[in-house]
Design a protein around this motif. Structure first.
Motif, PDB file in Angstrom:
ATOM      1  N   ASP A  99       0.817  -1.217   0.000  1.00 26.22           N
ATOM      2  CA  ASP A  99       0.000   0.000   0.000  1.00 26.22           C
ATOM      3  C   ASP A  99       0.850   1.266   0.000  1.00 26.22           C
ATOM      4  OD1 ASP A  99      -2.329  -1.390  -0.050  1.00 26.22           O
ATOM      5  OD2 ASP A  99      -2.900  -1.001   2.034  1.00 26.22           O
ATOM      6  N   MET A 100       2.186   1.096  -0.069  1.00 23.42           N
ATOM      7  CA  MET A 100       3.094   2.240  -0.086  1.00 23.42           C
ATOM      8  C   MET A 100       4.096   2.066  -1.220  1.00 23.42           C
ATOM      9  SD  MET A 100       3.863   2.756   4.012  1.00 23.42           S
ATOM     10  CE  MET A 100       4.543   1.095   4.220  1.00 23.42           C
ATOM     11  N   GLY A 101       4.211   3.095  -2.057  1.00 22.72           N
ATOM     12  CA  GLY A 101       5.135   3.038  -3.184  1.00 22.72           C
ATOM     13  C   GLY A 101       6.087   4.217  -3.179  1.00 22.72           C
ATOM     14  N   VAL A 102       7.036   4.192  -4.107  1.00 27.25           N
ATOM     15  CA  VAL A 102       8.020   5.281  -4.190  1.00 27.25           C
ATOM     16  C   VAL A 102       8.349   5.564  -5.651  1.00 27.25           C
ATOM     17  CG1 VAL A 102       9.891   3.622  -3.807  1.00 27.25           C
ATOM     18  CG2 VAL A 102      10.328   6.055  -3.520  1.00 27.25           C
ATOM     19  N   ILE A 103       8.344   6.847  -5.995  1.00 23.44           N
ATOM     20  CA  ILE A 103       8.716   7.285  -7.338  1.00 23.44           C
ATOM     21  C   ILE A 103       9.709   8.433  -7.185  1.00 23.44           C
ATOM     22  CG2 ILE A 103       7.933   8.314  -9.503  1.00 23.44           C
ATOM     23  CD1 ILE A 103       5.271   6.938  -9.120  1.00 23.44           C
ATOM     24  N   THR A 104      10.886   8.256  -7.744  1.00 27.39           N
ATOM     25  CA  THR A 104      11.884   9.311  -7.695  1.00 27.39           C
ATOM     26  C   THR A 104      12.310   9.703  -9.100  1.00 27.39           C
ATOM     27  OG1 THR A 104      13.858   7.891  -7.656  1.00 27.39           O
ATOM     28  CG2 THR A 104      12.777   8.349  -5.533  1.00 27.39           C
ATOM     29  N   SER A 105      12.883  10.890  -9.180  1.00 24.50           N
ATOM     30  CA  SER A 105      13.503  11.333 -10.421  1.00 24.50           C
ATOM     31  C   SER A 105      14.963  11.618 -10.156  1.00 24.50           C
ATOM     32  CB  SER A 105      12.811  12.594 -10.948  1.00 24.50           C
ATOM     33  OG  SER A 105      13.404  13.014 -12.165  1.00 24.50           O
ATOM     34  N   ASN A 106      15.785  11.319 -11.134  1.00 24.44           N
ATOM     35  CA  ASN A 106      17.220  11.547 -11.024  1.00 24.44           C
ATOM     36  C   ASN A 106      17.741  11.853 -12.422  1.00 24.44           C
ATOM     37  OD1 ASN A 106      20.163  10.338 -11.136  1.00 24.44           O
ATOM     38  ND2 ASN A 106      19.761  10.845  -9.013  1.00 24.44           N
ATOM     39  N   ALA A 107      18.517  12.900 -12.551  1.00 20.84           N
ATOM     40  CA  ALA A 107      19.002  13.300 -13.872  1.00 20.84           C
ATOM     41  C   ALA A 107      20.462  12.946 -14.111  1.00 20.84           C
ATOM     42  CB  ALA A 107      18.813  14.812 -14.051  1.00 20.84           C
ATOM     43  N   LEU A 108      21.240  12.757 -13.052  1.00 19.14           N
ATOM     44  CA  LEU A 108      22.687  12.658 -13.203  1.00 19.14           C
ATOM     45  C   LEU A 108      23.262  11.318 -12.796  1.00 19.14           C
ATOM     46  CD1 LEU A 108      23.512  16.191 -11.756  1.00 19.14           C
ATOM     47  CD2 LEU A 108      23.351  15.535 -14.170  1.00 19.14           C
ATOM     48  N   GLY A 109      22.480  10.478 -12.128  1.00 15.36           N
ATOM     49  CA  GLY A 109      22.995   9.192 -11.702  1.00 15.36           C
ATOM     50  C   GLY A 109      24.020   9.333 -10.595  1.00 15.36           C
ATOM     51  N   GLY A 110      24.693   8.241 -10.280  1.00 17.49           N
ATOM     52  CA  GLY A 110      25.691   8.246  -9.211  1.00 17.49           C
ATOM     53  C   GLY A 110      27.069   8.594  -9.740  1.00 17.49           C
ATOM     54  N   PHE A 111      27.212   9.827 -10.238  1.00 16.56           N
ATOM     55  CA  PHE A 111      28.464  10.246 -10.868  1.00 16.56           C
ATOM     56  C   PHE A 111      29.664  10.073  -9.941  1.00 16.56           C
ATOM     57  CE2 PHE A 111      26.398  12.385 -14.452  1.00 16.56           C
ATOM     58  CZ  PHE A 111      27.390  12.316 -15.419  1.00 16.56           C
ATOM     59  N   ASP A 112      29.582  10.589  -8.745  1.00 20.46           N
ATOM     60  CA  ASP A 112      30.733  10.596  -7.849  1.00 20.46           C
ATOM     61  C   ASP A 112      31.211   9.175  -7.556  1.00 20.46           C
ATOM     62  OD1 ASP A 112      32.654  11.791  -6.179  1.00 20.46           O
ATOM     63  OD2 ASP A 112      31.405  11.456  -4.417  1.00 20.46           O
ATOM     64  N   PHE A 113      30.263   8.286  -7.267  1.00 21.76           N
ATOM     65  CA  PHE A 113      30.603   6.901  -6.960  1.00 21.76           C
ATOM     66  C   PHE A 113      31.279   6.232  -8.149  1.00 21.76           C
ATOM     67  CE2 PHE A 113      29.724   3.248  -4.162  1.00 21.76           C
ATOM     68  CZ  PHE A 113      30.020   2.205  -5.020  1.00 21.76           C
ATOM     69  N   THR A 114      30.655   6.326  -9.291  1.00 18.88           N
ATOM     70  CA  THR A 114      31.159   5.583 -10.444  1.00 18.88           C
ATOM     71  C   THR A 114      32.494   6.117 -10.925  1.00 18.88           C
ATOM     72  OG1 THR A 114      30.355   4.456 -12.434  1.00 18.88           O
ATOM     73  CG2 THR A 114      30.158   6.852 -12.423  1.00 18.88           C
ATOM     74  N   HIS A 115      32.744   7.416 -10.765  1.00 16.43           N
ATOM     75  CA  HIS A 115      34.024   7.949 -11.218  1.00 16.43           C
ATOM     76  C   HIS A 115      35.156   7.570 -10.280  1.00 16.43           C
ATOM     77  CE1 HIS A 115      31.438  11.065 -13.504  1.00 16.43           C
ATOM     78  NE2 HIS A 115      31.606   9.962 -14.184  1.00 16.43           N
ATOM     79  N   ARG A 116      34.864   7.410  -8.996  1.00 15.71           N
ATOM     80  CA  ARG A 116      35.869   6.879  -8.080  1.00 15.71           C
ATOM     81  C   ARG A 116      36.243   5.446  -8.466  1.00 15.71           C
ATOM     82  NH1 ARG A 116      32.523   8.819  -3.890  1.00 15.71           N
ATOM     83  NH2 ARG A 116      32.103   6.653  -3.258  1.00 15.71           N
ATOM     84  N   GLU A 117      35.224   4.667  -8.837  1.00 19.10           N
ATOM     85  CA  GLU A 117      35.496   3.277  -9.215  1.00 19.10           C
ATOM     86  C   GLU A 117      36.229   3.194 -10.553  1.00 19.10           C
ATOM     87  OE1 GLU A 117      35.058   1.019  -6.896  1.00 19.10           O
ATOM     88  OE2 GLU A 117      34.316   2.741  -5.742  1.00 19.10           O
ATOM     89  N   PHE A 118      35.905   4.095 -11.485  1.00 18.99           N
ATOM     90  CA  PHE A 118      36.646   4.141 -12.743  1.00 18.99           C
ATOM     91  C   PHE A 118      38.123   4.444 -12.482  1.00 18.99           C
ATOM     92  CE2 PHE A 118      33.048   5.322 -15.951  1.00 18.99           C
ATOM     93  CZ  PHE A 118      32.481   4.087 -15.725  1.00 18.99           C
TER      94      PHE A 118
END
Length: 408
Positions: A99-118
């Motif tokens: 009976d509870m849902g979630v809808i989010t918007s995100n335009a940039l993704g996890g840039f900081d995380f993924t660039h550290r891993e790159f």
């Protein structure tokens, strides 16, 4: 008659304030969260300003197990979501999980995380890359992490529509409530203030090269030279009004009474942009007319040609100077998916306190804009219905109407 969808919980993470009331006090005082980027050396970049959240320590707000698997933007989203649910006095188990849902918007993704891993991949090798890279970068991860943490197994989605996407998330959540889901958590949060993420935002030429924070982001100003990127946003709990009252909701901040979305025509067609039509759709959806709108929270691109186009849409819809217009995002920077939901929160607070916050202006507002821009000081005004607008890159437009909730 379908009961209205109301906002029962709010969570805010903004460059000029963590938490709803801290943010609101900053807005009314004209306190800006914009300054020189300090997370890395920007001396070689054409732009140097951003709306940073400098006083956020994720370890103070999230379980330690979540820290290594989440990007900074997800940590902000999880925190805002928890605050919104607390504000709504809702905990996992209060309602059936479906009976509870979630809808989010995100335009940039996890840039900081993924660039550290790159960087680890290139400098050390693949065995040093975090297993969490498989999902921490993804646009839908905020929805997923919030859903898992709070057992929200109802209708869920993730939207990508840049600045307009946050309003779209609220519009979709409102639709889910109207279709029978008792409670939806919705909104948007973005952050990409690492070296790669920052340069990706400056690449389109819309970010100002001004180095004075007071002159960096000036919507509808003769000195406007672009926008300043920022981080953060807001999450909101939406419920059916009758069900919210029946469960004894502690407060009904405002009602989300109208929503509209359009897409601009292709360049060169000669057809007008779709922003005015989105506003008209939202107002009609709310069962109102333009004369009922007491304040407009504008998109405020900070780019002269885009500001002029928005001003034409507003003066054409309402008449020159008839309705007060404001763009408090000039104090935070453009938060992409987080900007629209944060403006909705600001509109709800304006309704609550009977005041329209100002827009910072250094120069003048061009006379041909034909808008009554609130500037200098907050303006006392009885606000019952506010229109919130947002435009995303590549033609996205969205609008919502935020209305006062009367006592039964």
């Amino acid at each position: 008659m379908t009961a209205r969808t109301v906002i029962t919980g709010i969570g805010v993470t903004a460059p000029n304030g963590l938490g709803t009331e801290t943010y609101w006090k900053s807005v009314l005082a004209g306190h800006s969260g914009i300054g020189r980027v300090t997370r890395f050396d920007v001396s070689g970049y054409p732009a140097t300003l951003a709306g940073q959240i400098d006083d956020f320590d994720p370890a103070e707000h999230l379980p330690s197990r979540l820290l290594p698997q989440t990007d900074h933007s997800t940590q902000l989203a999880l925190t805002a979501a928890a605050w919104a649910l607390t504000d709504a006095a809702v905990s996992p188990g209060d309602l059936p999980d479906y009976d509870m849902g979630v809808i989010t918007s995100n335009a940039l993704g996890g840039f900081d995380f993924t660039h550290r891993e790159f960087a680890k991949l290139w400098s050390k090798g693949p065995e040093f890359v975090s297993v969490y890279e498989s999902f921490a970068w993804f646009y839908a991860v905020n929805t997923g992490q919030i859903s898992i943490r709070h057992a929200l197994r109802g209708p869920s989605a993730a939207l990508v529509g840049e600045q307009a996407g946050g309003l779209d998330a609220l519009g979709y959540a409102r639709r889910a409530v109207r279709r029978g889901t008792p409670l939806m958590l919705a909104g948007g949060v973005d952050s990409a203030l690492d070296p790669w993420g920052y340069v990706s935002q400056t690449a389109d030429g819309r970010v100002t090269t001004e180095d004075d924070p007071a002159r960096g982001y000036l919507p509808f100003d003769t000195l406007a030279s672009g926008h300043v990127p920022g981080e953060g946003g807001a999450m909101l709990v939406l419920e059916d009004e009758d069900r919210a009252r029946a469960r004894g909701a502690e407060r009904l901040h405002a009602a989300l009474t109208g929503y509209g979305a359009t897409f601009d025509p292709a360049p060169g067609t000669g057809r007008p942009p779709g922003l005015r039509r989105a506003a008209e759709t939202a107002i009609t959806d709310a069962g109102l007319s333009p004369t009922d709108i007491d304040a407009v929270f504008a998109d405020g691109a900070g780019i002269p040609e885009l500001d002029a186009a928005e001003a034409r849409a507003l003066s054409g819809l309402f008449g020159a100077g008839r309705v007060p217009v404001t763009a408090p995002k000039a104090l935070t920077g453009r938060l992409y998916a987080g900007g629209g939901p944060l403006d909705v929160v600001t509109a709800a607070l304006s309704i609550r306190d009977g005041v329209v916050p100002p827009t910072p202006v250094v120069g003048e507002v061009p006379d041909d804009y034909g808008i009554d821009l609130v500037r200098g000081e907050p303006r006392e005004r009885h606000v019952r219905h506010a229109l919130v607008l947002a435009r995303g890159r590549w033609g996205f437009n969205a609008a919502v109407v935020v209305s006062a909730v009367d006592e039964p």
